[in-house]
Design a protein around this motif. Structure first.
Motif, PDB file in Angstrom:
ATOM      1  N   ARG A 233     -31.656  36.727 -12.771  1.00 25.35           N
ATOM      2  CA  ARG A 233     -31.169  37.309 -14.029  1.00 25.35           C
ATOM      3  C   ARG A 233     -30.292  38.514 -13.699  1.00 25.35           C
ATOM      4  NH1 ARG A 233     -34.431  35.839 -18.404  1.00 25.35           N
ATOM      5  NH2 ARG A 233     -33.975  37.776 -19.473  1.00 25.35           N
ATOM      6  N   TYR A 234     -29.154  38.578 -14.319  1.00 32.48           N
ATOM      7  CA  TYR A 234     -28.216  39.631 -13.937  1.00 32.48           C
ATOM      8  C   TYR A 234     -27.132  39.803 -14.998  1.00 32.48           C
ATOM      9  CZ  TYR A 234     -24.797  36.042 -12.941  1.00 32.48           C
ATOM     10  OH  TYR A 234     -23.917  34.997 -13.067  1.00 32.48           O
ATOM     11  N   GLU A 235     -26.414  40.867 -14.853  1.00 31.71           N
ATOM     12  CA  GLU A 235     -25.185  41.079 -15.611  1.00 31.71           C
ATOM     13  C   GLU A 235     -24.089  41.393 -14.622  1.00 31.71           C
ATOM     14  OE1 GLU A 235     -25.529  43.167 -19.807  1.00 31.71           O
ATOM     15  OE2 GLU A 235     -26.772  44.181 -18.314  1.00 31.71           O
ATOM     16  N   LEU A 236     -22.908  40.930 -14.888  1.00 35.47           N
ATOM     17  CA  LEU A 236     -21.740  41.326 -14.114  1.00 35.47           C
ATOM     18  C   LEU A 236     -20.851  42.131 -15.043  1.00 35.47           C
ATOM     19  CD1 LEU A 236     -21.090  38.092 -12.083  1.00 35.47           C
ATOM     20  CD2 LEU A 236     -21.479  40.354 -11.126  1.00 35.47           C
ATOM     21  N   VAL A 237     -20.590  43.352 -14.668  1.00 36.05           N
ATOM     22  CA  VAL A 237     -19.844  44.261 -15.533  1.00 36.05           C
ATOM     23  C   VAL A 237     -18.437  44.419 -14.996  1.00 36.05           C
ATOM     24  CG1 VAL A 237     -19.808  46.557 -16.549  1.00 36.05           C
ATOM     25  CG2 VAL A 237     -21.987  45.469 -16.010  1.00 36.05           C
ATOM     26  N   TRP A 238     -17.471  44.155 -15.847  1.00 33.79           N
ATOM     27  CA  TRP A 238     -16.071  44.237 -15.443  1.00 33.79           C
ATOM     28  C   TRP A 238     -15.569  45.660 -15.634  1.00 33.79           C
ATOM     29  CZ3 TRP A 238     -13.001  41.654 -12.567  1.00 33.79           C
ATOM     30  CH2 TRP A 238     -11.618  41.845 -12.641  1.00 33.79           C
ATOM     31  N   GLY A 241      -9.495  46.729 -15.877  1.00 31.80           N
ATOM     32  CA  GLY A 241      -8.213  46.971 -15.254  1.00 31.80           C
ATOM     33  C   GLY A 241      -8.242  47.070 -13.746  1.00 31.80           C
ATOM     34  N   THR A 242      -9.400  47.044 -13.113  1.00 26.38           N
ATOM     35  CA  THR A 242      -9.427  47.286 -11.682  1.00 26.38           C
ATOM     36  C   THR A 242      -9.964  46.120 -10.868  1.00 26.38           C
ATOM     37  OG1 THR A 242     -11.570  48.383 -11.899  1.00 26.38           O
ATOM     38  CG2 THR A 242      -9.635  49.773 -11.965  1.00 26.38           C
ATOM     39  N   ARG A 243     -10.182  44.972 -11.491  1.00 31.21           N
ATOM     40  CA  ARG A 243     -10.556  43.763 -10.773  1.00 31.21           C
ATOM     41  C   ARG A 243     -11.828  43.938  -9.959  1.00 31.21           C
ATOM     42  NH1 ARG A 243      -5.378  44.822  -9.961  1.00 31.21           N
ATOM     43  NH2 ARG A 243      -5.527  45.237  -7.747  1.00 31.21           N
ATOM     44  N   ARG A 244     -12.822  44.608 -10.549  1.00 30.97           N
ATOM     45  CA  ARG A 244     -14.104  44.782  -9.881  1.00 30.97           C
ATOM     46  C   ARG A 244     -15.223  44.410 -10.842  1.00 30.97           C
ATOM     47  NH1 ARG A 244     -11.646  49.724  -7.473  1.00 30.97           N
ATOM     48  NH2 ARG A 244     -12.329  50.869  -9.288  1.00 30.97           N
ATOM     49  N   ALA A 245     -16.305  43.932 -10.303  1.00 31.91           N
ATOM     50  CA  ALA A 245     -17.462  43.577 -11.114  1.00 31.91           C
ATOM     51  C   ALA A 245     -18.715  43.916 -10.326  1.00 31.91           C
ATOM     52  CB  ALA A 245     -17.435  42.095 -11.474  1.00 31.91           C
ATOM     53  N   GLY A 251     -32.179  46.044 -13.432  1.00 37.54           N
ATOM     54  CA  GLY A 251     -31.680  47.404 -13.302  1.00 37.54           C
ATOM     55  C   GLY A 251     -31.340  47.815 -11.889  1.00 37.54           C
ATOM     56  N   ARG A 252     -31.435  46.898 -10.937  1.00 37.16           N
ATOM     57  CA  ARG A 252     -31.159  47.228  -9.535  1.00 37.16           C
ATOM     58  C   ARG A 252     -29.851  46.563  -9.112  1.00 37.16           C
ATOM     59  NH1 ARG A 252     -32.566  44.696  -4.643  1.00 37.16           N
ATOM     60  NH2 ARG A 252     -33.712  43.104  -5.799  1.00 37.16           N
ATOM     61  N   PRO A 253     -28.913  47.328  -8.534  1.00 39.09           N
ATOM     62  CA  PRO A 253     -27.646  46.726  -8.111  1.00 39.09           C
ATOM     63  C   PRO A 253     -27.850  45.786  -6.934  1.00 39.09           C
ATOM     64  CG  PRO A 253     -27.781  48.986  -7.348  1.00 39.09           C
ATOM     65  CD  PRO A 253     -28.967  48.774  -8.241  1.00 39.09           C
ATOM     66  N   LEU A 254     -27.314  44.584  -7.047  1.00 39.32           N
ATOM     67  CA  LEU A 254     -27.443  43.582  -5.989  1.00 39.32           C
ATOM     68  C   LEU A 254     -26.147  43.361  -5.240  1.00 39.32           C
ATOM     69  CD1 LEU A 254     -29.569  40.809  -7.736  1.00 39.32           C
ATOM     70  CD2 LEU A 254     -30.351  42.607  -6.179  1.00 39.32           C
ATOM     71  N   THR A 255     -25.045  43.426  -5.954  1.00 40.35           N
ATOM     72  CA  THR A 255     -23.760  43.172  -5.315  1.00 40.35           C
ATOM     73  C   THR A 255     -22.640  43.785  -6.136  1.00 40.35           C
ATOM     74  OG1 THR A 255     -22.269  41.462  -4.447  1.00 40.35           O
ATOM     75  CG2 THR A 255     -23.403  40.980  -6.499  1.00 40.35           C
ATOM     76  N   ALA A 256     -21.559  44.112  -5.472  1.00 36.52           N
ATOM     77  CA  ALA A 256     -20.343  44.559  -6.144  1.00 36.52           C
ATOM     78  C   ALA A 256     -19.190  43.728  -5.611  1.00 36.52           C
ATOM     79  CB  ALA A 256     -20.090  46.038  -5.878  1.00 36.52           C
ATOM     80  N   LEU A 257     -18.384  43.225  -6.510  1.00 36.49           N
ATOM     81  CA  LEU A 257     -17.282  42.356  -6.137  1.00 36.49           C
ATOM     82  C   LEU A 257     -15.948  43.024  -6.417  1.00 36.49           C
ATOM     83  CD1 LEU A 257     -18.405  38.919  -7.662  1.00 36.49           C
ATOM     84  CD2 LEU A 257     -18.649  39.681  -5.292  1.00 36.49           C
TER      85      LEU A 257
END
Length: 305
Positions: A233-238, A241-245, A251-257
């Motif tokens: 279960r997760y959310e990807l937050v855009w 304007g900067t092409r990152r998610a 509530g724990r960060p797993l990855t940044a793209l």
């Protein structure tokens, strides 16, 4: 008479952004800015004709010193090294302007420059300081700075996409990528991935992942198609304007793209999984909400809501 505190506060965002673009590390950039404040607090402010230039010079010199130390450590890094993800928050200095935002791929390219080339390029081409100003900051002649900028610019052009994606095009490409990944659609992934797309995964030895970049749409699509449906279960937050998610679970960060997008296709994917590089995001309340979406669901949610 100069008020040292208010003057420093006025330029703090600029100083942090320069330090981050030179170092690719949120924590190191914050340390540099703190050290710059300590030095600024001890000078005779009445004798400083140009506080902005003076402070930038302090930060640049501190950053160059730190960068040389970091480079030695990064030579022993396990797998691809990627910069720490930076989001605009109340706790981390905001970008000065959208034009100064450097995508993850650009920061990766800047890692291949010499420290002086990187500093000259960032100061001149990103922040718009002229050659004499940069020369004073780097203690070099204007002609030497021109050569540094020229070499850095040629190097960057060789390694960066010729076309810069508009924010909305990049946003749509990111959405298509994640929808296809979470649905396990190889066909959908192949439609949005450029044939020569490159995937970089930074686990830093703490997370088991590929130790070399993965090249080619077929290989990248198979990897994303295999893991996408099984994501927690997760959310990807855009980050608009900067092409990152960013992906969170409970509530724990797993990855940044970070994404490179050109001509409507994803040409580069930069995934930071190293927990040490995500710690500063854990306290970011804007991202720290547990997902209410089912497992394997992509939610495109701007950060400026």
């Amino acid at each position: 008479m100069i008020d040292s505190g208010s003057t420093f506060a006025e330029y703090r965002r600029l100083l942090f952004t320069i330090a981050y673009d030179l170092l690719g590390s949120v924590g190191d950039a914050e340390d540099v800015v703190q050290e710059a404040w300590l030095r600024w607090d001890t000078v005779d402010h009445a004798a400083v004709a140009n506080p902005r230039g003076y402070l930038v010079r302090i930060v640049v010199n501190l950053s160059l010193e730190r960068l040389r130390q970091l480079r030695r450590a990064r030579e022993d890094y396990v797998g691809p090294w990627l910069p720490e993800p930076l989001w605009t928050t109340e706790d981390v200095a905001e970008r000065v302007t959208d034009a100064e935002d450097l995508a993850t791929g650009m920061l990766v390219v800047l890692e291949t420059l010499s420290p002086l080339e990187r500093a000259a390029f960032v100061l001149h081409d990103v922040f718009g300081f002229d050659h004499p100003e940069v020369a004073e900051m780097l203690d070099r002649s204007p002609s030497a700075v021109r050569q540094l900028v020229h070499r850095a610019r040629d190097h960057v052009r060789e390694r960066r996409p010729r076309f810069r994606a508009e924010p909305e095009a990049a946003r749509q490409a990111a959405d298509r990528l994640m929808q296809a990944a979470t649905g396990g659609s190889i066909e959908g992934l192949l439609e949005v991935l450029a044939p020569d797309v490159v995937l970089y995964l930074d686990g830093g030895g703490a997370i088991r992942t590929a130790l070399r970049p993965i090249t080619g749409a077929e290989k990248v699509a198979r990897l994303f198609g295999a893991i996408g449906p099984d994501l927690p279960r997760y959310e990807l937050v855009w980050d608009a304007g900067t092409r990152r998610a960013i992906g969170y679970a409970d509530g724990r960060p797993l990855t940044a793209l970070g994404l490179d997008v050109a001509d409507g296709k994803v040409t580069g994917i930069y995934g930071v999984l190293n927990p040490d590089k995500l710690k500063h995001l854990a306290e970011n309340k804007k991202f720290g909400r547990p997902s209410t979406k089912p497992a394997g669901t992509w939610e495109d949610r701007p950060t400026d809501e």
